[in-house]
Design a protein around this motif. Structure first.
Motif, short mmCIF file in Angstrom:
data_model
loop_
_atom_site.label_atom_id
_atom_site.label_comp_id
_atom_site.label_asym_id
_atom_site.label_seq_id
_atom_site.Cartn_x
_atom_site.Cartn_y
_atom_site.Cartn_z
N GLY A 190 0.87 -1.16 -0.05
CA GLY A 190 0.11 0.01 0.02
C GLY A 190 0.95 1.18 -0.15
O GLY A 190 2.15 1.07 0.33
N LEU A 191 0.30 2.30 -0.20
CA LEU A 191 0.73 3.69 -0.29
C LEU A 191 0.02 4.59 0.76
O LEU A 191 -1.31 4.84 0.43
N VAL A 192 0.45 5.12 1.68
CA VAL A 192 -0.07 6.08 2.74
C VAL A 192 0.77 7.53 2.27
O VAL A 192 1.63 7.89 2.49
N GLU A 193 -0.42 8.42 1.70
CA GLU A 193 0.33 9.69 1.52
C GLU A 193 -0.25 10.75 2.79
O GLU A 193 -1.67 10.68 2.88
N VAL A 194 0.67 11.38 3.30
CA VAL A 194 0.05 12.57 4.16
C VAL A 194 0.94 13.88 4.01
O VAL A 194 2.26 13.96 3.86
N ALA A 195 0.05 14.84 3.83
CA ALA A 195 0.48 16.23 3.76
C ALA A 195 0.89 16.71 5.14
O ALA A 195 0.20 16.59 6.11
N VAL A 196 2.24 17.29 5.35
CA VAL A 196 2.74 17.72 6.48
C VAL A 196 3.41 19.02 6.42
O VAL A 196 3.51 19.63 5.23
N ALA A 197 3.36 19.70 7.28
CA ALA A 197 4.03 20.87 7.78
C ALA A 197 5.03 21.27 8.64
O ALA A 197 4.92 20.35 9.67
N ALA A 198 6.11 21.96 8.60
CA ALA A 198 7.18 22.40 9.40
C ALA A 198 6.71 22.77 10.71
O ALA A 198 5.79 23.73 10.75
N SER A 199 7.01 22.44 11.92
CA SER A 199 6.81 22.90 13.04
C SER A 199 6.68 24.41 13.09
O SER A 199 5.72 24.98 13.75
N GLU A 200 7.82 25.08 12.30
CA GLU A 200 7.62 26.39 12.63
C GLU A 200 6.37 27.22 11.63
O GLU A 200 5.65 28.16 11.86
N ALA A 201 6.12 26.46 10.61
CA ALA A 201 4.96 27.09 9.87
C ALA A 201 3.45 26.70 10.55
O ALA A 201 2.76 27.69 10.23
N VAL A 202 3.51 25.85 11.45
CA VAL A 202 2.32 25.56 12.07
C VAL A 202 2.21 26.10 13.49
O VAL A 202 1.54 25.70 14.45
N GLY A 203 3.13 26.69 13.93
CA GLY A 203 3.42 27.55 15.22
C GLY A 203 3.62 26.35 16.25
O GLY A 203 3.23 26.25 17.69
N GLU A 204 4.34 25.39 16.04
CA GLU A 204 4.59 24.29 17.14
C GLU A 204 6.11 24.10 17.55
O GLU A 204 6.44 22.93 18.01
#
Length: 277
Positions: free
Chosen positions: A223-237
């Motif tokens: 299978g293939l699992v695709e996840v859109a992720v964002a850097a911690s700085e971009a999401v205030g984390e």
């Protein structure tokens, strides 16, 4: 087997080595018996600057051993040359492989460091002939090299890109064959305009990867699992990252604890993982 602590990051982030392997994987060191899952990948799988990477979250929720073989600078070449890590992966019921960029592979145009695959070592005669005006001693990292080549000549760079994409497919097939257990691919795609702009000519991270390249591996994977992720700085984390002040800029470019939770939940929802409870 050995541990290596990372100064201010220990004990939250401990690296370890398996057998005679020279690759530093995410700790704690495991000695799994039977019925475990193996995870291979880069800094996201390793879980740089987070206390509980998604592999640990999956282990906790699934209730079975999950061996984190993620390493910070390694790639397909590093895994293919590491008999100890391949042996551990062959003993798993399922292997989850994070999709890595095509830039960090030795190929007909340049050589990379055998373990730190993101490091550029030398250009081959083919690349020197294609870009005779370039002084290759200026480069230490593959991404910097490729961006520079593109800016000099998009037309000539297209030849290099095609070779890298073909090399990536060959190495992925070689790794899947070497593992010889069911494989699930994990495609973590960094979202947002800032992430795309930094490497726009090479597409967003992971670099030089297209959907049709992954589709070509479809029959060889569970299978293939695709996840859109964002850097911690971009999401205030970034404030949730386990890092020193000097490490904060680098940590801000990586995913944080909340994103690791998202990845874990997406993988846990996959039937391939559920059938291996």
């Amino acid at each position: 087997m050995s541990y290596e602590e990372k100064g201010a990051l220990a004990p939250e982030e401990i690296s370890c080595r398996y057998g005679a392997s020279r690759l530093q994987c995410r700790g704690p060191l495991r000695d799994p018996g039977r019925g475990y899952l193996a995870f291979l990948g880069g800094q996201e799988t390793y879980g740089r600057f987070v206390a509980d990477p998604f592999v640990s979250l999956i282990e906790r929720d699934l209730g079975r051993d999950c061996v984190n073989l993620g390493c910070l600078n390694g790639g397909l070449d590093a895994y293919l040359q590491d008999d100890d890590l391949l042996s551990i992966t062959r003993g798993a019921d399922l292997a989850v492989i994070q999709v890595s960029g095509a830039q960090n592979l030795g190929n007909s145009y340049y050589r990379v460091h055998p373990r730190r695959n993101d490091r550029f070592l030398t250009a081959t005669p083919e690349l020197r002939a294609l870009f005779p005006e370039v002084d290759f001693t200026e480069f230490h990292f593959n991404t910097h090299l490729l961006l520079s080549l593109y800016r000099r000549s998009p037309e000539r760079f297209a030849t290099v890109r095609a070779a890298l994409e073909q090399t990536w497919l060959l190495r992925m097939r070689a790794l899947i064959a070497a593992i010889d257990v069911p494989v699930m691919l994990l495609w973590l795609r960094y979202a947002g305009p800032e992430a795309a702009q930094k490497v726009a000519p090479l597409r967003a991270n992971p670099l030089l990867i297209r959907r049709d390249m992954l589709d070509a591996l479809g029959r060889e994977c569970a299978g293939l699992v695709e996840v859109a992720v964002a850097a911690s700085e971009a999401v205030g984390e970034v404030g949730q990252m386990r890092c020193t002040p000097l490490q904060r800029p680098g940590a801000g470019q990586l995913i944080g604890p909340a994103m690791h939770r998202v990845i874990a939940d997406r993988l846990l929802a996959e039937p391939a993982l559920q059938t291996h409870k």
